[in-house]
Enzyme design. Structure first.
Site, short mmCIF file in Angstrom:
data_model
loop_
_atom_site.label_atom_id
_atom_site.label_comp_id
_atom_site.label_asym_id
_atom_site.label_seq_id
_atom_site.Cartn_x
_atom_site.Cartn_y
_atom_site.Cartn_z
N ASN A 1 -4.68 13.75 0.59
CA ASN A 1 -5.38 12.48 0.71
C ASN A 1 -6.26 12.25 -0.51
OD1 ASN A 1 -6.35 10.09 2.07
ND2 ASN A 1 -8.27 11.19 2.32
N GLU A 2 -6.07 11.10 -1.14
CA GLU A 2 -6.86 10.73 -2.32
C GLU A 2 -6.99 11.91 -3.27
OE1 GLU A 2 -10.56 9.01 -0.91
OE2 GLU A 2 -9.59 7.12 -0.48
N GLU B 1 -5.85 1.98 3.11
CA GLU B 1 -7.21 1.95 3.66
C GLU B 1 -7.86 0.65 3.22
OE1 GLU B 1 -9.73 5.28 2.72
OE2 GLU B 1 -8.49 6.71 3.81
#
Ligand SMILES: *[C@@H]1O[C@H](CO)[C@@H](O)[C@H](O)[C@H]1NC(C)=O
Ligand SMILES: *[C@@H]1O[C@H](CO)[C@@H](O)[C@H](O)[C@H]1NC(C)=O
Ligand SMILES: *[C@@H]1O[C@H](CO)[C@@H](O)[C@H](O)[C@H]1NC(C)=O
Ligand SMILES: *[C@@H]1O[C@H](CO)[C@@H](O)[C@H](O)[C@H]1NC(C)=O
Ligand SMILES: *[C@@H]1O[C@H](CO)[C@@H](O)[C@H](O)[C@H]1NC(C)=O
Ligand SMILES: *[C@@H]1O[C@H](CO)[C@@H](O)[C@H](O)[C@H]1NC(C)=O
Ligand SMILES: *[C@@H]1O[C@H](CO)[C@@H](O)[C@H](O)[C@H]1NC(C)=O
Ligand SMILES: *[C@@H]1O[C@H](CO)[C@@H](O)[C@H](O)[C@H]1NC(C)=O
Ligand SMILES: *[C@@H]1O[C@H](CO)[C@@H](O)[C@H](O)[C@H]1NC(C)=O
Length: 646
Positions: free
Chosen positions: A179-180, A260
């Site tokens: 994630n990221e 997101e």
């Protein structure tokens, strides 16, 4: 391990029978997705099952469905499921497969964010604290010890997920890897490649694997990897065209995806509660949908950081118990103005489902509940620390003591008379994260990370110097994710390093569930961290009770509260902005009195005023806050509102 054999066998049989009818793919030729061979665009919302009691999963999912969503997105927090190495938990509020089944029954697809790292304002970004047993470990990299743990965990998780993949008959259309990652310093492509092949090995070649990074060149550089579809995240108010151009640099063809889209934002203790207006969110959502893009709203419902699950950002600042997020469904699942604004926008782009929207659940004020002192941490120490103390010349960290959450009491003796003020000083900001200090039971004050590094104490040689150290939440974002807790460096008294420590790991949750003994005979006032208990009954003759409620702490300072042994979370009205804690009805009973246990760490109103807590029917998470800090701006990095789109 033996139990896995029939399970795998079942999955293989199940998978084969439906594989031919169902498919979910990327259509590079037409810049979109194909579901069952037809063009498909999703509108999705985030819900973290770990932040909503299982009892309410269905209610929240139905409300999401009725808003017009096609899909939900959820994180899998590793540390929620593997609290100790090799000890797995997938039942009750951790029953991920049940959650997936409910989503499917309600007609929602699932975008699974499998980790291993998730961020999510969750303790240590979902990474288990026990990974730090190897002190030099480089998390989220090709460090062999890290990979060995990831390999073992994914070997449990991913085979459970496989039958729930869309083409195997389940709701999962896409699986996120890491994630990221582009926001992390390591930039280790071998690690991403390793995860890619691990996920493929367990899930097969058909499922769409993807990554998510902030919509900027910098973030995508280390976050994207050939073979994992690169998506972006950004919030409302910016230039949507420009933001998606960043995705296009990594993915010249294929669907536009904002994984997101921020409907609100996170809070920190001591900072103002953040809100984002419904109209700005609705306008940007419409803009995204007009681009033909796919979108996931983060969060659609934030929920609650029950227990010890909140994370923290650097410079160290912990997130509160509420993860309301100013999302379209409130922390308690209430329908908000933002919910209807979003639903209206969605209705402009697709047909909304027919039928009633489940109503906001009623809240009840059970009123004031009197509490009584039962003892201090000190007087109950032998009960609270059944394993007894570990001795060491210099202090050890939580992970060295195999305590991953909560509290440890660090005790030593004053080496000399300190009749005059003597300074207790933490070297290198080494209190992670707060220490409640007492001498022979007399409270001396609080040391806290990045904030209060020294304290004057007095006491005679040989007196017990106790530091009850609280882990207030593991850093969930960035380079300092390897967040060791406890006394992580030496502490000096009058310039001399203190030695000969006795460290008591505290098993408070277990003791609370067995019932605390009444030790008040042995305590006096001003004795530092203290337990209080009380009970309340649900009134009879009123239909549909118990209902949800909120608890507030008039005159109390900071601590932890359990109701019927359920660890509701941390309260800190003295700091704010959160004042009330959400109490879901499913932890209450009407047949017996409900038992409340409060651990007040600093100062209670009980000596002078009334010793009460109060159950009310309205939340207050936006009170004024009491903390001066210049670090607020530093957190805006992921607000997405002010990212560099150029
Ligand atoms: C948004 O960004 C695009 C692409 O960079 C640009 O062409 C357009 O002028 C921008 N729109 C506004 C309102 O700034
Ligand atoms: C604990 O015992 C004391 C007296 O020893 C009593 O006053 C107090 O009410 C008791 N507390 C509880 C919670 O039972
Ligand atoms: C410390 O102070 C106590 C009384 O205040 C005294 O009896 C004792 O001798 C002192 N100890 C030292 C080591 O000075
Ligand atoms: C500690 O006490 C000394 C002497 O009384 C005083 O000068 C100093 O300001 C105090 N330090 C703190 C942190 O309170
Ligand atoms: C000791 O330090 C405290 C602050 O920690 C201060 O309030 C107090 O005045 C000091 N006492 C003396 C005698 O200096
Ligand atoms: C504390 O100091 C001792 C002696 O200088 C040193 O050996 C030890 O590593 C230090 N411990 C920590 C946690 O910094
Ligand atoms: C008080 O505490 C001491 C140890 O600190 C213990 O030995 C004793 O049993 C306790 N007394 C009562 C009444 O619980
Ligand atoms: C509360 O505690 C009492 C006494 O220990 C016990 O009898 C009762 O069952 C408890 N209530 C609940 C809801 O667990
Ligand atoms: C907190 O939120 C409530 C409900 O949205 C609002 O009425 C109130 O004015 C807010 N209070 C503060 C201090 O912002």
């Amino acid at each position: 391990m033996v139990a896995l054999v029939p399970l795998l066998f079942l999955q293989a049989a199940f998978g084969a029978s439906v594989a031919s009818q169902r498919s979910f793919r990327i259509d590079y030729a037409h810049d979109g997705f194909l579901k069952d061979g037809k063009p498909f665009r999703y509108i999705s919302g985030s819900i973290h099952y770990s932040r909503v009691p299982q009892y309410y999963w269905k209610d929240r999912l139905l409300k999401m469905k009725m808003a017009g969503l096609d899909a939900i997105q959820t994180y899998v927090p590793w540390n929620f499921h593997e609290p100790k190495p090799g000890a797995y938990s997938f039942s009750g509020d951790r029953d991920l497969e049940h959650f997936l089944q409910l989503a499917e029954e309600i007609g929602l697809l699932v975008i699974l964010r499998a980790g291993p790292y998730i961020c999510g304002e969750w303790d240590m970004g979902g990474l288990p604290a026990w990974l730090l047993e190897k002190e030099s470990i480089v998390l989220r990299s090709s460090d062999p010890d890290y990979l060995a743990a990831v390999e073992r965990w994914m070997g449990i998780l991913l085979p459970k997920m496989k039958p729930h993949l869309y083409h195997n008959g389940g709701p999962i259309i896409m699986v996120q890897v890491e994630n990221e990652y582009g926001s992390y310093f390591a930039c280790d492509f071998d690690y991403l490649r390793y995860l890619q092949s691990l996920f493929r090995r367990h899930l097969g070649s058909e499922v769409v694997l993807f990554t998510t990074d902030g919509a900027s060149k910098t973030f995508l550089r280390c976050g994207a990897l050939q073979g994992l579809y690169a998506t972006v995240d950004f919030g409302p108010g910016g230039n949507v065209t420009a933001a998606f151009l960043h995705q296009r640099r990594s993915e010249p063809k294929g669907p536009l995806v904002n994984s997101e889209f921020y409907t609100g934002w996170l809070d920190h203790w001591g900072h103002q509660h953040i809100t984002i207006s419904a109209s700005i969110v609705a306008k940007s959502l419409s803009d995204i949908l007009a681009h033909g893009a796919n979108v996931n709203m983060y969060m659609f419902i934030g929920g609650t950081n029950f227990g010890y699950w909140n994370g923290a950002n650097m410079p160290y600042s912990a997130q509160p118990t509420s993860y309301d997020y100013d999302a379209p469904l409130s922390e308690a699942g209430d329908l908000t103005e933002k919910y209807f604004a979003i639903r209206e926008v969605i209705g402009m782009y697709k047909e909304l489902p027919e039928g009633p929207i489940p109503p906001t659940t009623p809240k009840f004020s059970y009123g004031k509940v009197a509490l009584q002192k039962v003892g201090t941490v000190r007087s109950l120490l032998n009960d609270l620390s059944p394993s007894g103390p570990v001795k060491s010349i210099y202090p050890l960290t939580f992970v060295q003591l195999k305590q991953y959450f909560g509290f440890i009491l660090y005790r030593t003796k004053l080496p000399r008379n300190c009749s005059e003020n003597t300074t207790l000083l933490t070297l290198f900001d080494g209190i992670h994260d707060r220490a409640y200090v007492s001498v022979n039971g007399v409270s001396q004050g609080v040391l806290s990370r990045r904030d209060v590094l020294k304290l004057n104490i007095t006491g005679n040689a040989g007196a017990y110097l106790d530091l009850l150290v609280e882990n207030t939440g593991g850093v969930n974002f960035g380079r300092y994710n390897n967040d060791f807790k406890g006394l992580v460096s030496n502490i000096t008294l009058g310039g001399e390093i203190l030695t000969d420590w006795e460290m008591y790991p505290l098993d408070i949750d277990n003791v609370v569930s067995q019932g605390l003994r009444n030790e008040t005979g042995n305590t006096s006032s001003n004795e530092g961290p203290t337990f209080y208990t009380g009970s309340f009954s649900i009134p009879s003759g009123i239909p549909d009770l118990p209902q949800d409620t909120y608890v507030q702490f008039p005159g109390w300072t900071k601590g932890q509260i359990w109701i019927n042994s359920f660890n509701l979370g941390r309260y800190w009205p003295a700091r704010g902005p959160q004042v009330t804690l959400f109490v879901p009805s499913n932890i209450l009973v009407s047949s017996f009195p409900n038992n409340v246990t409060v651990l007040e760490l600093e100062s209670s109103p009980c000596g002078t005023q009334k010793c009460l807590i109060e159950f009310v029917d309205r939340p207050n998470i936006n009170a004024s806050f009491h903390y001066e800090s210049d670090s607020q701006k530093l957190f805006s990095r992921d607000l997405g509102l002010d990212l560099d789109y150029v």
